[in-house]
Design an enzyme around this catalytic site. Structure first.
Site, PDB file in Angstrom:
ATOM      1  N   CYS A   1      20.386  -2.689 -72.619  1.00  0.00           N
ATOM      2  CA  CYS A   1      19.925  -3.892 -73.321  1.00  0.00           C
ATOM      3  C   CYS A   1      20.294  -5.160 -72.548  1.00  0.00           C
ATOM      4  O   CYS A   1      19.410  -5.909 -72.135  1.00  0.00           O
ATOM      5  CB  CYS A   1      20.523  -3.947 -74.724  1.00  0.00           C
ATOM      6  SG  CYS A   1      19.840  -2.702 -75.829  1.00  0.00           S
TER       7      CYS A   1
HETATM    8  N1  LIG Z   1      19.775   1.666 -78.093  1.00  0.00           N
HETATM    9  C1  LIG Z   1      20.118   0.410 -78.420  1.00  0.00           C
HETATM   10  O1  LIG Z   1      21.290   0.059 -78.486  1.00  0.00           O
HETATM   11  C2  LIG Z   1      19.058  -0.585 -78.774  1.00  0.00           C
HETATM   12  C3  LIG Z   1      19.435  -1.710 -79.511  1.00  0.00           C
HETATM   13  C4  LIG Z   1      18.472  -2.620 -79.852  1.00  0.00           C
HETATM   14  C5  LIG Z   1      17.163  -2.435 -79.436  1.00  0.00           C
HETATM   15  N2  LIG Z   1      16.809  -1.342 -78.684  1.00  0.00           N
HETATM   16  C6  LIG Z   1      15.403  -1.193 -78.318  1.00  0.00           C
HETATM   17  O2  LIG Z   1      14.783  -0.253 -79.195  1.00  0.00           O
HETATM   18  C7  LIG Z   1      13.781   0.494 -78.498  1.00  0.00           C
HETATM   19  C8  LIG Z   1      14.095   1.976 -78.584  1.00  0.00           C
HETATM   20  O3  LIG Z   1      15.337   2.210 -77.968  1.00  0.00           O
HETATM   21  P1  LIG Z   1      16.158   3.556 -78.160  1.00  0.00           P
HETATM   22  O4  LIG Z   1      17.502   3.294 -77.597  1.00  0.00           O
HETATM   23  O5  LIG Z   1      16.053   4.054 -79.543  1.00  0.00           O
HETATM   24  O6  LIG Z   1      15.349   4.536 -77.187  1.00  0.00           O
HETATM   25  P2  LIG Z   1      15.590   6.084 -76.974  1.00  0.00           P
HETATM   26  O7  LIG Z   1      15.198   6.368 -75.585  1.00  0.00           O
HETATM   27  O8  LIG Z   1      16.932   6.484 -77.487  1.00  0.00           O
HETATM   28  O9  LIG Z   1      14.534   6.783 -77.953  1.00  0.00           O
HETATM   29  C9  LIG Z   1      13.183   6.580 -77.922  1.00  0.00           C
HETATM   30  C10 LIG Z   1      12.485   7.820 -78.465  1.00  0.00           C
HETATM   31  O10 LIG Z   1      11.082   7.549 -78.508  1.00  0.00           O
HETATM   32  C11 LIG Z   1      10.396   8.738 -78.150  1.00  0.00           C
HETATM   33  N3  LIG Z   1       9.056   8.358 -77.735  1.00  0.00           N
HETATM   34  C12 LIG Z   1       8.684   7.674 -76.627  1.00  0.00           C
HETATM   35  N4  LIG Z   1       7.366   7.464 -76.634  1.00  0.00           N
HETATM   36  C13 LIG Z   1       6.877   8.032 -77.762  1.00  0.00           C
HETATM   37  C14 LIG Z   1       5.582   8.143 -78.325  1.00  0.00           C
HETATM   38  N5  LIG Z   1       4.533   7.596 -77.753  1.00  0.00           N
HETATM   39  N6  LIG Z   1       5.455   8.812 -79.476  1.00  0.00           N
HETATM   40  C15 LIG Z   1       6.527   9.367 -80.095  1.00  0.00           C
HETATM   41  N7  LIG Z   1       7.780   9.275 -79.604  1.00  0.00           N
HETATM   42  C16 LIG Z   1       7.953   8.618 -78.465  1.00  0.00           C
HETATM   43  C17 LIG Z   1      11.265   9.345 -77.073  1.00  0.00           C
HETATM   44  O11 LIG Z   1      11.002  10.733 -76.928  1.00  0.00           O
HETATM   45  C18 LIG Z   1      12.665   9.054 -77.587  1.00  0.00           C
HETATM   46  O12 LIG Z   1      13.161  10.106 -78.380  1.00  0.00           O
HETATM   47  C19 LIG Z   1      13.774  -0.061 -77.079  1.00  0.00           C
HETATM   48  O13 LIG Z   1      12.828  -1.092 -77.019  1.00  0.00           O
HETATM   49  C20 LIG Z   1      15.169  -0.637 -76.928  1.00  0.00           C
HETATM   50  O14 LIG Z   1      15.208  -1.664 -75.966  1.00  0.00           O
HETATM   51  C21 LIG Z   1      17.737  -0.409 -78.374  1.00  0.00           C
END
Ligand SMILES: NC(=O)c1ccc[n+]([C@@H]2O[C@H](COP(=O)([O-])OP(=O)(O)OC[C@H]3O[C@@H](n4cnc5c(N)ncnc54)[C@H](O)[C@@H]3O)[C@@H](O)[C@H]2O)c1
Length: 436
Positions: free
Chosen positions: A273
């Protein structure tokens, strides 16, 4: 939108079906919270292994609240799928898919794919919320047209909003419900519906007037953090040049009860992030105006150079002790991007090790959360951490001091400790320690 008012009433009453696209850290956390709040939730993910494990009741995503996950599963209100069928019966669809940087450019292909799949199954009177971190305009300019491709119109047939996830992984003080939700609707009614929905999940909802404002608020938060970390990282270099104790300076400044927020130097910024989100802003600024977002680019540059700076400081410290970096036996403790989490993505600690290895050091690591490091040209297996390992290292590096580490024991047995986080500050010792 008459059916929209029915949706609003359902959401206000805490009723309805929710489909969450992307069962990662963000998606699974909100899915569990919604199930606990009483909604019937299907978490959709294209990763079959992940869905299979989740469906067996295994909370396989690091950082997600296990009690919330278990409560959701046990209640029967949290289920999992690889297909998007649940979207057609959903009142609320949340899109929580990754938004990485590829070659320093935002890669929104997962958001596009998810929005397309949702659009193909969207029915009237559904609220769709994008939660993925992204630059302002994404919800309105990218997601909206994909959702409208089937003929439905945002505001007329369905509702569209943006609400960023802001949880701090590993933070036990501020859990999911304790972090206020920022919500911006494409229309007033969309903002109302999203606020009603999230109001069941968190203690406070903060409304803004548009999706763009909500998108930019999220980027501002993480950019603010990145810029201030860069400031103290550069201060640490200045202090080292002038023989001033950085931490004494920060402690003193932090006594001011207003106008100053404490940030601490370290080996660089990490995780997926803080180093990435500001790049969305700088990329968009250059794309739209042709100008750099100067302060943010400079701060990113300062932070990017920290691992090399820390590696040089370690090399200089070894040199002063008559030990060449070439061949020096270096044991790094903690390689995740921050203490007490198991995430190694973009970890500055790994960059420090790569720099030391490039200078010929014999690099080893220990981390309770990480068994192998296989990046930045390093292929390392976790080393044993015992008195002998500590005593035989030319330098023990405290790069990511997890709570699990016995710092007094480390100080007792190591011949020299480089403490990149000042983790040893409150320990009474007479060990040879150099602090960043
Ligand atoms: N992890 C954090 O601390 C955090 C905090 C705030 C915001 N974010 C944001 O939130 C978003 C998600 O982050 P995350 O950490 O949960 O990601 P992640 O990689 O942990 O999980 C994302 C999931 O989405 C799935 N995926 C991807 N494309 C897909 C599709 N087309 N259809 C169905 N499933 C699909 C993947 O298989 C994966 O399991 C990002 O934009 C990230 O920047 C993350």
């Amino acid at each position: 939108m008459a059916r929209g008012s029915t949706l609003q009433a359902r959401l206000t009453a805490g009723e309805g079906r929710v489909a969450v696209v992307g069962a990662g850290y963000v998606g699974l956390s909100v899915a569990a919270a919604a199930a606990v709040a009483g909604f019937a939730v299907t978490a959709i993910d294209r990763d079959e292994d992940r869905v299979r494990a989740l469906a067996r009741g295994r909370c396989v995503v690091a950082g997600v609240s296990k009690p919330a996950f278990r409560a959701g599963v046990v209640s029967g209100r949290l289920s999992f799928a690889t297909d998007f069928d649940a979207v057609s019966g959903a009142d609320v669809v949340l899109i929580c898919v990754p938004t990485p940087l590829v070659d320093h450019r935002p890669d929104l292909s997962a958001v596009e794919a998810a929005a397309r799949s949702v659009g193909e199954r969207l029915h009237p009177a559904t609220l769709v919320v994008l939660e993925s971190t992204t630059y302002p305009g994404t919800t309105e300019q990218l997601v909206c047209p994909l959702l409208e491709a089937g003929g439905l119109r945002s505001g007329r047939d369905f509702l569209l909003a943006y609400s960023p996830e802001r949880v701090n992984p590993g933070d036990t003080d501020f859990g999911f419900a304790a972090v206020p939700r920022v919500v911006g609707g494409h229309t007033e009614a969309a903002g109302d519906a999203a606020a009603a929905f999230y109001g069941h999940l968190v203690e406070e909802v903060h409304r803004v007037s548009s999706c763009r404002a909500a998108e930019l608020a999220k980027l501002l938060e993480n950019t603010y953090r990145m810029v201030n970390i860069a400031l103290v990282n550069e201060l640490a270099q200045l202090c080292a040049d002038q023989g001033i104790d950085t931490w004494e300076v920060i402690d003193a400044a932090a006594t001011k009860p207003f106008g100053f927020q404490r940030f601490e130097p370290g080996p660089g910024v990490g995780g997926h992030c803080i180093p990435l989100d500001p790049a969305y802003l700088t990329w968009q600024t250059r794309r739209d105006t042709g100008r750099p977002f100067r302060l943010v680019e400079l701060a990113a540059d300062v932070n990017d150079q920290m691992p090399d700076y820390v590696a040089r400081r370690i090399g200089d410290a070894l040199n002063r002790r008559g030990i060449a970096v070439q061949g020096a036996h270096v044991l790094a403790l903690g390689v995740t991007y921050k203490p007490d989490v198991g995430d190694i993505r973009e970890s500055a600690a790994v960059h420090v090790l790569a720099h030391l290895a490039a200078r010929g050091a014999d690099v080893r690591f220990h981390d309770p959360y990480v068994a192998r490091v296989d990046q930045k040209g390093l292929r390392l297996r976790r080393a044993r951490l015992d008195d002998r390992a500590l005593a035989s290292a030319d330098a023990v590096l405290l790069l990511t001091p997890h709570r699990a580490y016995d710092l007094p024991g480390i100080l007792e047995h190591a011949s020299f400790v480089f403490d990149a986080r000042n983790a040893t500050r409150h320990i009474d010792h007479d060990a040879d320690v150099e602090v960043l």
